[in-house]
Design a protein around this motif. Structure first.
Motif, PDB file in Angstrom:
ATOM      1  N   SER A   1       0.827  -1.212   0.000  1.00 42.00           N
ATOM      2  CA  SER A   1       0.000   0.000   0.000  1.00 42.00           C
ATOM      3  C   SER A   1       0.858   1.258   0.000  1.00 42.00           C
ATOM      4  N   ALA A   2       1.931   1.245   0.782  1.00 44.35           N
ATOM      5  CA  ALA A   2       2.830   2.396   0.836  1.00 44.35           C
ATOM      6  C   ALA A   2       3.486   2.643  -0.518  1.00 44.35           C
ATOM      7  N   GLY A   3       3.750   1.575  -1.266  1.00 40.23           N
ATOM      8  CA  GLY A   3       4.317   1.735  -2.606  1.00 40.23           C
ATOM      9  C   GLY A   3       3.368   2.463  -3.543  1.00 40.23           C
TER      10      GLY A   3
ATOM     11  N   ALA B   1      -7.247  -4.631  -0.321  1.00 37.86           N
ATOM     12  CA  ALA B   1      -8.005  -5.532  -1.194  1.00 37.86           C
ATOM     13  C   ALA B   1      -7.199  -5.855  -2.448  1.00 37.86           C
ATOM     14  N   LEU B   2      -6.530  -4.853  -3.007  1.00 41.64           N
ATOM     15  CA  LEU B   2      -5.660  -5.099  -4.167  1.00 41.64           C
ATOM     16  C   LEU B   2      -4.540  -6.069  -3.817  1.00 41.64           C
TER      17      LEU B   2
ATOM     18  N   PHE C   1       7.738   6.257   1.059  1.00 47.56           N
ATOM     19  CA  PHE C   1       8.917   5.666   0.433  1.00 47.56           C
ATOM     20  C   PHE C   1       9.692   4.811   1.437  1.00 47.56           C
ATOM     21  N   LEU C   2       9.920   5.346   2.633  1.00 45.30           N
ATOM     22  CA  LEU C   2      10.646   4.589   3.660  1.00 45.30           C
ATOM     23  C   LEU C   2       9.928   3.285   3.985  1.00 45.30           C
ATOM     24  N   ASN C   3       8.613   3.327   4.049  1.00 48.22           N
ATOM     25  CA  ASN C   3       7.853   2.118   4.357  1.00 48.22           C
ATOM     26  C   ASN C   3       7.906   1.125   3.201  1.00 48.22           C
TER      27      ASN C   3
END
Length: 162
Positions: free
Chosen positions: A23-25, A72-73, A131-133
Motif C-alpha cells: 500500500s505504501a508503494g 483488497a488489491l 517511500f521509507l515504508n
C-alpha cells in the motif's frame, strides 16, 4: 534497545506485514505524481490529487488497513503469488500511520487552498514516509504509535487515549 513488539494482541487477528508495504508503494507513486504536478505549476491538479490521497488516508484511518482498497488489491493480486508470511503483524500501528498520513495531507489540502506551495510540502513529507515504508519497511507512523504507547498516551491495539 529492544525491537518493538508488533505481533497482534492475543484474541486479535493479525495482518500480513507485506500488505502495508504494498500500500505504501502505491501511495508513494501517487505522492510522487503529486509532487511533479505541484512543481511544474499544475497547482489545481496537485491539490485535487492530494484531496484524493487524503481521502484514502481517511479510509485507512477510519476503516483500518484491513478494509482499505489497497489491502483488497494486495489480497487479490499479490498475496496469492507469495508464500505465507513468517509472522502476522498487529494492524493498529499501520492504521495509526494512516491517521498520521491523513493529518499531513489534510493540512496540505486545507492550507493549499490559499498557499499552493503547502501542497508540495505536504506531498513531499508524506512521500518520504511512504517511500521509507515501501522500500525499507520502516513505518514512521508505526514508530510514532509505539512511542505514544510507551509514553502511556494511548493503549496498545486501540489507538485510543489511555
Amino acid at each position: 534497545m529492544s525491537q518493538p513488539d508488533l505481533r497482534p494482541l492475543p484474541g486479535t487477528q493479525g495482518i500480513d506485514p507485506r500488505g502495508p508495504r504494498f500500500s505504501a508503494g502505491i501511495t508513494a507513486v501517487l505522492l510522487a505524481v503529486d509532487l511533479v504536478l505541484g512543481l511544474v505549476g499544475a497547482t489545481l491538479a496537485a491539490w485535487i490529487l492530494l484531496v484524493v490521497i487524503a481521502v484514502l488516508f481517511l479510509w485507512g484511518a477510519v476503516a483500518g488497513v484491513q478494509r482499505h482498497p489497497y489491502g483488497a488489491l494486495y489480497r487479490a493480486l499479490a498475496r496469492p503469488r507469495l508464500a505465507a508470511p513468517a509472522e502476522l503483524e498487529d494492524p493498529a500501528p499501520p492504521t495509526f500511520a494512516q491517521l498520521v498520513g491523513l493529518i499531513i495531507t489534510g493540512i496540505g489540502v486545507i492550507l493549499g487552498i490559499w498557499f499552493p506551495v503547502i501542497v508540495v510540502i505536504a506531498a513531499a513529507l508524506a512521500f518520504v514516509a511512504a517511500f521509507l515504508n515501501s522500500v525499507f519497511g520502516y513505518c514512521l507512523g508505526c514508530q510514532i504509535y509505539l512511542l505514544l504507547v510507551r509514553a502511556g498516551l494511548i493503549r496498545r491495539g486501540t489507538g485510543s487515549a489511555a
